[in-house]
Design a protein around this motif. Structure first.
Motif, mmCIF file in Angstrom:
data_model
loop_
_atom_site.group_PDB
_atom_site.id
_atom_site.type_symbol
_atom_site.label_atom_id
_atom_site.label_comp_id
_atom_site.label_asym_id
_atom_site.label_seq_id
_atom_site.Cartn_x
_atom_site.Cartn_y
_atom_site.Cartn_z
ATOM 1 N N GLN A 6 0.615 -1.165 -0.008
ATOM 2 C CA GLN A 6 0.282 -0.159 -0.036
ATOM 3 C C GLN A 6 0.689 1.384 -0.436
ATOM 4 N N GLN A 7 0.592 2.411 -0.847
ATOM 5 C CA GLN A 7 0.950 3.320 -1.142
ATOM 6 C C GLN A 7 1.125 4.440 1.053
ATOM 7 N N ARG A 9 0.155 7.022 2.870
ATOM 8 C CA ARG A 9 -0.725 8.497 2.285
ATOM 9 C C ARG A 9 0.118 9.579 3.067
ATOM 10 N N ALA A 28 4.464 12.728 -4.650
ATOM 11 C CA ALA A 28 3.213 13.018 -6.060
ATOM 12 C C ALA A 28 3.666 11.051 -6.533
ATOM 13 N N THR A 33 4.865 6.313 -2.125
ATOM 14 C CA THR A 33 4.317 7.344 -1.472
ATOM 15 C C THR A 33 2.695 8.168 -2.091
ATOM 16 N N ASP A 34 1.638 8.241 -1.297
ATOM 17 C CA ASP A 34 0.824 9.312 -2.139
ATOM 18 C C ASP A 34 0.659 10.557 -1.538
ATOM 19 N N THR A 36 -1.482 13.545 0.072
ATOM 20 C CA THR A 36 -2.909 12.960 -0.307
ATOM 21 C C THR A 36 -3.049 14.486 -0.453
ATOM 22 N N HIS A 53 -0.805 18.633 -8.009
ATOM 23 C CA HIS A 53 -0.257 17.220 -8.074
ATOM 24 C C HIS A 53 -1.572 16.294 -7.665
ATOM 25 N N ALA A 55 -3.986 16.523 -5.176
ATOM 26 C CA ALA A 55 -4.311 16.347 -4.158
ATOM 27 C C ALA A 55 -5.164 17.817 -2.886
#
Length: 300
Positions: A6-7, A9, A28, A33-34, A36, A53, A55
């Motif tokens: 899982q990325q 957040r 990004a 990673t995300d 968020t 990005h 977000a």
């Protein structure tokens, strides 16, 4: 974050030049990673960066903390330390800029909260994440026998449009607080732990000269400035001893490459449950103590 695939957040605090060019695109684009949520003190800056990005711009720090697993910072040290301490207490992992706080007492509180909460916290000592720097330091360690060294970090960053209005870089410690952490971190990694500041001098133009003592009686010097008409920035590190003289005379890699390497390590720390890292918050606290000592010596 549960499964390793899982990325993470991540929320970003800050919307200035460094956030735009390094943190936001790095978060990004990294597969682990995300990006968020984004919060800044200027809502329009958060919205602009968030739109670029994909977000979400949030209105409060609490709203950001509710949406993320980790928080990255690109704000002045005093702002970073306050919010980062709250984030760590809430169980959020941290990506910190240097120096980690505006003063030693606040840095100690932040590091203490990180330790108590058990979160991962890495500091963006940019050059330490460059492969070229790591290889150079590994060669020094293998050779050994170093008796001293020096670092020069000279630039006109505060003379150009990008950072000339950056208040915290003009106030109090100036170049000592901004580029000093990079120089001290590298000298410490090359020659062994810094144990004290023997002398420090600061000119009216914010040119710093700092004499450092390392374990075993080794000494080194650091010369620092952000107000010299120099382009490109001069970054030089040298050591000398029984195995001769070795130096690096350029800034290896790019900040973006270093940030990607930091995110690789950050995701691995969290996935593995490991918290120890050469550039973790304890390293940031160690460097903060050096800054504090230099300020005390120069004020005598």
């Amino acid at each position: 974050m549960s499964p390793v695939d899982q990325q993470l957040r991540v929320g970003l605090v800050g919307g200035g030049p460094w956030a735009k060019t390094v943190h936001a695109p790095g978060l990004a684009e990294h597969p682990g990673t995300d990006l968020t949520a984004i919060w800044t003190r200027r809502p329009e800056a958060a919205r602009e960066l968030a739109e670029a990005h994909c977000a979400t711009a949030v209105e409060t720090v609490d709203e950001l903390l509710d949406q993320v697993d980790a928080v990255a910072f690109a704000v002045p040290p005093s702002v970073q330390a306050e919010i980062a301490t709250r984030a760590a207490a809430a169980g959020k992992h941290l990506i910190l800029e240097k120096p980690i706080a505006a003063d030693l007492a606040t840095a100690e509180r932040l590091a203490g909260t990180v330790a108590e909460s058990g979160v991962a916290a890495l500091v963006m000592f940019t050059l330490r994440y460059a492969i070229q720097t790591q290889e150079w330091l590994a060669g020094l360690k293998e050779a050994g026998g170093w008796a001293g060294g020096s670092a020069r970090w000279l630039s006109g960053a505060l003379l150009n449009e990008t950072y000339r209005d950056s208040a915290w870089r003009h106030e109090n410690a100036g170049a000592l607080a901004d580029v000093g952490p990079h120089a001290f971190d590298l000298l410490d990694a090359a020659l062994g732990p810094i144990t004290g500041v023997l002398a420090a001098h600061r000119t009216d133009g914010d040119l710093w000269t700092v004499l450092l003592e390392h374990e075993g009686g080794i000494t080194s010097t650091a010369v620092l400035s952000l107000r010299l008409p120099i382009l490109p920035t001069v970054v030089e590190l040298a050591v000398f001893g029984e195995n001769g003289f070795r130096s690096v005379n350029q800034r290896p890699g790019t900040p973006q490459d270093s940030y990607t390497a930091l995110l690789d390590d950050f995701a691995a720390l969290i996935a593995s449950g490991t918290r120890d890292h050469p550039c973790d918050v304890r390293r940031g606290l160690h460097i903060q103590r050096v800054i504090d000592q230099a300020l005390r010596v120069v004020s005598k």
